[in-house]
Design an enzyme around this catalytic site. Structure first.
Site, PDB file in Angstrom:
ATOM      1  N   TRP A 191       0.841  -1.213   0.000  1.00 25.43           N
ATOM      2  CA  TRP A 191       0.000   0.000   0.000  1.00 25.43           C
ATOM      3  C   TRP A 191       0.863   1.244   0.000  1.00 25.43           C
ATOM      4  O   TRP A 191       0.579   2.209  -0.713  1.00 25.43           O
ATOM      5  CB  TRP A 191      -0.963  -0.007   1.184  1.00 25.43           C
ATOM      6  CG  TRP A 191      -1.897  -1.171   1.170  1.00 25.43           C
ATOM      7  CD1 TRP A 191      -1.998  -2.161   2.121  1.00 25.43           C
ATOM      8  CD2 TRP A 191      -2.869  -1.506   0.161  1.00 25.43           C
ATOM      9  NE1 TRP A 191      -2.962  -3.067   1.761  1.00 25.43           N
ATOM     10  CE2 TRP A 191      -3.511  -2.700   0.576  1.00 25.43           C
ATOM     11  CE3 TRP A 191      -3.248  -0.908  -1.048  1.00 25.43           C
ATOM     12  CZ2 TRP A 191      -4.519  -3.308  -0.193  1.00 25.43           C
ATOM     13  CZ3 TRP A 191      -4.257  -1.511  -1.810  1.00 25.43           C
ATOM     14  CH2 TRP A 191      -4.875  -2.707  -1.367  1.00 25.43           C
ATOM     15  N   ASP A 222      -1.267   7.022   6.175  1.00 28.22           N
ATOM     16  CA  ASP A 222      -2.326   6.073   5.817  1.00 28.22           C
ATOM     17  C   ASP A 222      -2.517   5.150   7.021  1.00 28.22           C
ATOM     18  O   ASP A 222      -1.659   4.336   7.332  1.00 28.22           O
ATOM     19  CB  ASP A 222      -1.883   5.275   4.577  1.00 28.22           C
ATOM     20  CG  ASP A 222      -2.875   4.168   4.196  1.00 28.22           C
ATOM     21  OD1 ASP A 222      -3.897   4.012   4.897  1.00 28.22           O
ATOM     22  OD2 ASP A 222      -2.619   3.466   3.194  1.00 28.22           O
ATOM     23  N   LYS A 255     -11.567  -1.508   7.373  1.00 31.22           N
ATOM     24  CA  LYS A 255     -10.677  -2.301   8.221  1.00 31.22           C
ATOM     25  C   LYS A 255     -11.058  -2.169   9.701  1.00 31.22           C
ATOM     26  O   LYS A 255     -11.130  -3.156  10.395  1.00 31.22           O
ATOM     27  CB  LYS A 255      -9.219  -1.894   8.021  1.00 31.22           C
ATOM     28  CG  LYS A 255      -8.753  -1.884   6.565  1.00 31.22           C
ATOM     29  CD  LYS A 255      -8.235  -3.225   6.093  1.00 31.22           C
ATOM     30  CE  LYS A 255      -8.058  -3.328   4.589  1.00 31.22           C
ATOM     31  NZ  LYS A 255      -7.264  -2.281   3.963  1.00 31.22           N
TER      32      LYS A 255
HETATM   33  C1  PLP Z   1      -6.688  -1.918   2.498  1.00 27.61           C
HETATM   34  C2  PLP Z   1      -5.689  -0.846   2.499  1.00 27.61           C
HETATM   35  C3  PLP Z   1      -5.660   0.145   1.497  1.00 27.61           C
HETATM   36  C4  PLP Z   1      -6.579   0.129   0.299  1.00 27.61           C
HETATM   37  O1  PLP Z   1      -7.832   0.526   0.692  1.00 27.61           O
HETATM   38  P1  PLP Z   1      -9.016   0.742  -0.370  1.00 27.61           P
HETATM   39  O2  PLP Z   1     -10.038   1.442   0.473  1.00 27.61           O
HETATM   40  O3  PLP Z   1      -9.418  -0.602  -0.827  1.00 27.61           O
HETATM   41  O4  PLP Z   1      -8.507   1.584  -1.461  1.00 27.61           O
HETATM   42  C5  PLP Z   1      -4.731   1.160   1.616  1.00 27.61           C
HETATM   43  N1  PLP Z   1      -3.861   1.204   2.637  1.00 27.61           N
HETATM   44  C6  PLP Z   1      -3.846   0.277   3.609  1.00 27.61           C
HETATM   45  C7  PLP Z   1      -2.859   0.369   4.710  1.00 27.61           C
HETATM   46  C8  PLP Z   1      -4.763  -0.778   3.571  1.00 27.61           C
HETATM   47  O5  PLP Z   1      -4.762  -1.706   4.521  1.00 27.61           O
END
Ligand code: PLP
Length: 355
Positions: free
Chosen positions: A100, A167, A191
């Site tokens: 990511w 993020d 998540k």
């Molecule tokens: C799952 C995840 C993403 C991607 O998320 P989407 O909402 O599917 O775009 C980005 N960064 C991290 C750390 C993730 O776990």
């Protein structure tokens, strides 16, 4: 019977939230209307959006500190480019700790010079690089707090004079951090906060308005803030369910209380990974292990079918590792009860007694 759900995302949410959300689909706030058939501009839904935004800031301890919370669409992946669109004028620094993080870095390159301050790519991202330095002439530094796929987590954050963007998709609201050290935080809801379909962005307003390029309205944080997260029709159901989850977190003592349980869950599963000779952890250094996603493999692959049979029998779902790494991944987000972790540990011990 309800499964022990280790799904990495979309993931388990509190059962009480599922019940309230179901009710709102049929009859929202005793209006004899579904949440799904009313205007997002109606008084009842505007109250939901306002509450969700203020609860997010409250949990993070960022109320009254110049921050705004938004619920946007496009997932965390859209934030990879939206961050750069809004903040990157010349140069940005990125810490590359996983798939990511790497995607975020890749998208930013379309907007300016990107400096990779450190990476653990050489070892399949199974550790967190340390001792790197962050240039002082960059527009911002970007990092990923928890690497969902490999199961590493930043336990501390660098001190830097430049604005910090993070993020936090897979560990937001899971542990106490001084969130005011960040200028922008984003997290896909699916998540640790809600269903897929909305993304929380928390942003220090003074960060905005510094780049010279034209920013399309939908991708412009300033416009999204002015329109109170309703420039266009928001994802009403995901925002509502996120609000319910944030209320649940508040009723259960907030981040500080959930962190204690999260630490217990992680300690339980990692102790079994370390003490049971049939398994080995994937992450190289113990101090980098994620409390949210514990990754491990079988030492002897020939036990795969037996282990997976026991896992299934115990009612465990979603233990498979990410398709890019294989093995197993126990995702232990806020709503996963400690009892579910005990069930997994029992299965791992059961395998040992069989082996
Ligand atoms: C799952 C995840 C993403 C991607 O998320 P989407 O909402 O599917 O775009 C980005 N960064 C991290 C750390 C993730 O776990």
């Amino acid at each position: 019977m309800k499964k022990h759900n280790y799904s990495a995302g979309p993931c388990i949410l509190p059962q009480s939230v599922f019940e309230m959300a179901s009710k709102a689909v049929l009859n929202f706030n005793d209006s004899d209307l579904s949440l799904l058939e009313i205007s997002h501009r109606s008084k009842d839904f505007v109250a939901v959006m306002d509450r969700a935004r203020s609860l997010a800031l409250e949990h993070l301890g960022l109320e009254g500190k110049g921050y705004q919370a938004l619920f946007l669409q496009g997932g965390a992946s859209l934030q990879f480019l939206m961050v750069a669109y809004n903040l990157l004028e010349k140069k940005a620094a990125y810490l590359n700790t996983g798939t990511w993080a790497n995607n975020a870095l890749k998208e930013a390159k379309a907007f300016g010079e990107v400096i990779e301050v450190a990476t653990s790519k050489d070892a399949g991202f199974n550790y967190i690089p340390k001792g790197f330095s962050i240039p002082t002439d960059v527009d911002y530094f970007h990092c990923t707090s928890n690497n969902t796929i490999v199961g590493t987590q930043l336990k501390s954050f660098p001190t830097t004079q430049v604005p910090m963007v993070c993020d936090m998709s897979s560990d937001i609201f899971s542990r106490v951090i001084d969130f005011s050290m960040f200028d922008l935080i984003y997290a896909g809801a699916q998540k640790n906060m809600g269903p897929a379909g909305t993304t929380l962005v928390v942003i220090k307003e003074e960060m905005l308005g510094k780049v010279t390029r034209y920013i399309p309205s939908m991708l412009n944080y300033k416009i999204q803030i002015e329109k109170e997260s309703m420039y266009n029709t928001p994802a009403v159901f995901p925002v509502y369910v996120s609000m319910l989850t944030l209320e649940w977190l508040k009723d259960n003592g907030g981040i500080a209380a959930i962190e204690k349980i999260n630490n217990k869950k992680a300690a339980l599963v990692y102790a079994e990974i370390d003490n049971n000779e049939l398994f080995k952890g994937f992450v190289a250094n113990k101090e980098d292990r994620s409390t949210m996603n514990a990754t491990f493999n079988l030492v002897d692959e020939s036990m795969k079918d037996t282990f997976e049979g026991l896992v299934k029998e115990a009612g465990i779902n979603g233990l498979n590792g990410h398709r890019s790494v294989g093995g197993y991944r126990a995702s232990m987000y806020n709503a996963l009860p400690l009892e579910s972790v005990q069930v997994l540990v029992d299965v791992m011990q059961h395998l040992k007694s069989k082996g």
